[in-house]
Design an enzyme around this catalytic site. Structure first.
Site, mmCIF file in Angstrom:
data_model
loop_
_atom_site.group_PDB
_atom_site.id
_atom_site.type_symbol
_atom_site.label_atom_id
_atom_site.label_comp_id
_atom_site.label_asym_id
_atom_site.label_seq_id
_atom_site.Cartn_x
_atom_site.Cartn_y
_atom_site.Cartn_z
ATOM 1 N N SER A 238 1.046 -1.391 -0.026
ATOM 2 C CA SER A 238 -0.281 0.114 0.102
ATOM 3 C C SER A 238 0.770 1.120 0.129
ATOM 4 O O SER A 238 2.008 1.323 0.632
ATOM 5 C CB SER A 238 -1.105 0.109 1.358
ATOM 6 O OG SER A 238 -0.564 1.137 2.252
ATOM 7 N N LYS A 239 0.217 2.395 -0.661
ATOM 8 C CA LYS A 239 1.091 3.620 -0.663
ATOM 9 C C LYS A 239 1.269 4.072 0.492
ATOM 10 O O LYS A 239 2.175 4.671 0.917
ATOM 11 C CB LYS A 239 0.191 4.560 -1.441
ATOM 12 C CG LYS A 239 0.009 4.368 -2.948
ATOM 13 C CD LYS A 239 -0.234 5.988 -3.484
ATOM 14 C CE LYS A 239 -1.809 5.993 -3.841
ATOM 15 N NZ LYS A 239 -1.937 6.757 -4.941
ATOM 16 N N ARG A 240 0.440 4.056 1.441
ATOM 17 C CA ARG A 240 0.928 4.529 2.845
ATOM 18 C C ARG A 240 1.637 3.948 3.476
ATOM 19 O O ARG A 240 2.313 4.554 4.462
ATOM 20 C CB ARG A 240 -0.876 4.747 3.458
ATOM 21 C CG ARG A 240 -1.353 6.319 3.250
ATOM 22 C CD ARG A 240 -2.812 6.094 3.426
ATOM 23 N NE ARG A 240 -3.534 5.814 2.463
ATOM 24 C CZ ARG A 240 -4.233 4.707 2.402
ATOM 25 N NH1 ARG A 240 -4.423 3.973 3.365
ATOM 26 N NH2 ARG A 240 -4.949 4.305 1.141
#
Ligand code: GLU
Length: 478
Positions: A238-240
């Site tokens: 995930s990007k986060r």
């Protein structure tokens, strides 16, 4: 024009270039190069709220950096809107699509009342014959019939029963075409023969196939859905949460060759346990059928290991020229340093092979060699290093510093001579070489770790070394 296969990479420019997108792009590229086909770059930029010009530039620059050149494009999907609108009209006029004015709550209520097991659309407007109008979405009529079977080159046949597909929306109430429609229309008009993309898109594939068939008799493209990338906890990247931006890897000093090599192995391997192989060989070895369908672990530690291997394989000249921008960056950000870059780089060149052996990223070169770029009176002592070596070991440190100052004034200035001088000072104090070196290293570099000390001293020169030893003596007091 080549008569071979035509593949496309179709990113949406909504953020940094994700490692998963880079892997998809690479597999399309490898496939095209291997098969003598055409690699098309199509930017799916129809989501005007989330798309930005700079993300598009980021994609193109990152692909160029990785060496993934495209043969056609970049085509902008947003410029193909007339085609999409024409397809929508056609689907409506031939009875494959219908307008619908249902709102979510009504559908939910009906589904509950009818005891429908799936929460999706119930087909309420299918036979109402609504015309286009405000608040009316256009839905594709899935209808009854055989299941839709995706013949996936990686996963084999994936069967979708029609009643799991629902009559999906192909144009929003404001008339704008949605993903499956635009994506499929473009694949048709670009004569795409192989759709190689992430597994997350597999659920939309049967829908695309229905649209495809409603618009053309042409053969379906072959499909290959690439395995998901996961982190060490087996969670989808995930990007986060995870470091996924290619731009970041580039700015940390990963080599594009290492990056491409590592990305290639996320779902594929050439066999024979080979892992490190140049791009040209990957092209020869690549087979889409050999791609694995189980999730691939994106292992940053392994990527770093690869990068270190690639760095060590460079010629020293190449290493120097690739490391220099990272040194310049470290230098320009380190405002308390007052030395000149040019004199620092002269010293760096002398120990470059030793640094090259010890870094796994080009950006590691700066912290390892920053001491070469500072004035002798402004060595930045790391406070923990100073405390541990100089303060806690004050007697030994003071003895080493004064002994070294005395011996280093005279004698040969080469690594061997410096080593034996240091050993002899250490012996008198009852210190083994490692312990004897520590205060000298802190005095000269400000740190407890770094490149081999005696070579570093040679690169700095006698005058600088003596001056640094004396500054440290003063700071230590007594
Ligand atoms: N634009 C889609 C995405 O970025 C990919 C579409 C495709 O490859 O078919 O997720």
């Amino acid at each position: 024009m080549s008569g071979g296969p035509r593949v496309r990479f179709a990113p949406s420019p909504t953020g940094y270039f994700h490692v998963g997108s880079a892997r998809t792009s690479l597999y399309n590229w490898l496939f095209a190069r291997k098969m003598g086909g055409t690699f098309v770059l199509r930017i799916e930029d129809t989501d005007t709220e989330r798309n930005r010009r700079e993300w598009l530039d980021g994609i193109c620059e990152s692909m160029a950096w990785l060496g993934l050149n495209w043969d056609e494009g970049p085509y902008l999907q947003s410029e193909r809107r007339p085609d999409h609108i024409a397809a929508l009209q056609r689907l409506h006029s031939q009875g494959d699509a219908y307008y619908c004015d249902c709102v979510r709550e009504e559908v939910d209520k009906r589904n509950e009342a009818n005891g429908r097991k799936t929460p999706g659309y119930d087909g309420f407007c299918r036979d109402r014959g609504l015309e286009a109008g405000e608040g009316r979405a256009l839905r594709f009529k899935v209808g009854a019939g055989d299941p839709v079977v995706v013949h996936d080159l990686i996963r084999g046949d994936v069967v979708f029963e029609r009643d799991t597909l629902d009559d999906f929306v192909i144009a929003k109430p404001d008339g704008s075409p949605l993903f499956v429609l635009a994506n499929t229309v473009d694949d048709i008009s670009m004569r795409i023969t192989h759709v190689i993309r992430g597994e997350d898109l597999l659920p939309s594939t049967p829908k695309g196939m229905l649209v495809y068939r409603a618009l053309t008799d042409a053969e379906y493209p072959a499909f290959a859905h690439l395995p998901m990338l996961v982190n060490e906890k087996r969670q989808k990247l995930s990007k986060r949460r995870d470091p996924v931006a290619i731009e970041d890897y580039r700015s940390k000093g990963f080599l594009p060759e290492a990056m491409v090599n590592y990305l290639a192995l996320l779902g594929w391997s050439p066999g024979n346990d080979r892992e490190i192989l140049p791009l040209a060989e990957m092209v020869t070895e690549f087979k889409i059928e050999r791609v694995n369908h189980s999730p691939a672990f994106f292992d940053v530690a392994k990527l770093e290991h690869f990068n270190g291997e690639y760095i060590r394989a460079l010629s020293v000249e190449d290493f120097l020229s690739r490391a220099e921008p990272y040194l310049r960056e470290g230098y320009s950000e380190a405002q308390h340093y007052v030395g000149s870059f040019e004199s620092g780089i002269v010293g760096f060149k002398q120990i470059a092979p030793l640094v090259q052996e010890r870094v796994s990223k080009l950006s590691d070169a700066w912290p390892m060699a920053d001491f070469l770029f500072v004035e002798d009176d402004s060595v930045a002592y790391d406070s923990a290093a100073w405390e541990k070596v100089m303060v806690n070991g004050k007697v030994a440190a003071a003895g080493m510093l004064s002994g070294a100052v005395e011996l280093f004034e005279l004698g040969d200035w080469d690594a061997e001579a410096l080593k034996s001088a240091t050993s002899s000072v250490g012996e008198k104090l009852g210190l083994k070489l490692g312990k004897a070196q520590a205060p000298l290293r802190v005095a000269i570099t400000g740190k407890t770790v770094g490149p081999p000390l005696f070579e570093a001293m040679v690169a700095l020169g006698r005058e600088s070394v003596l001056s640094r030893l004396k500054s440290a003596q003063e700071k230590l007091g007594g």
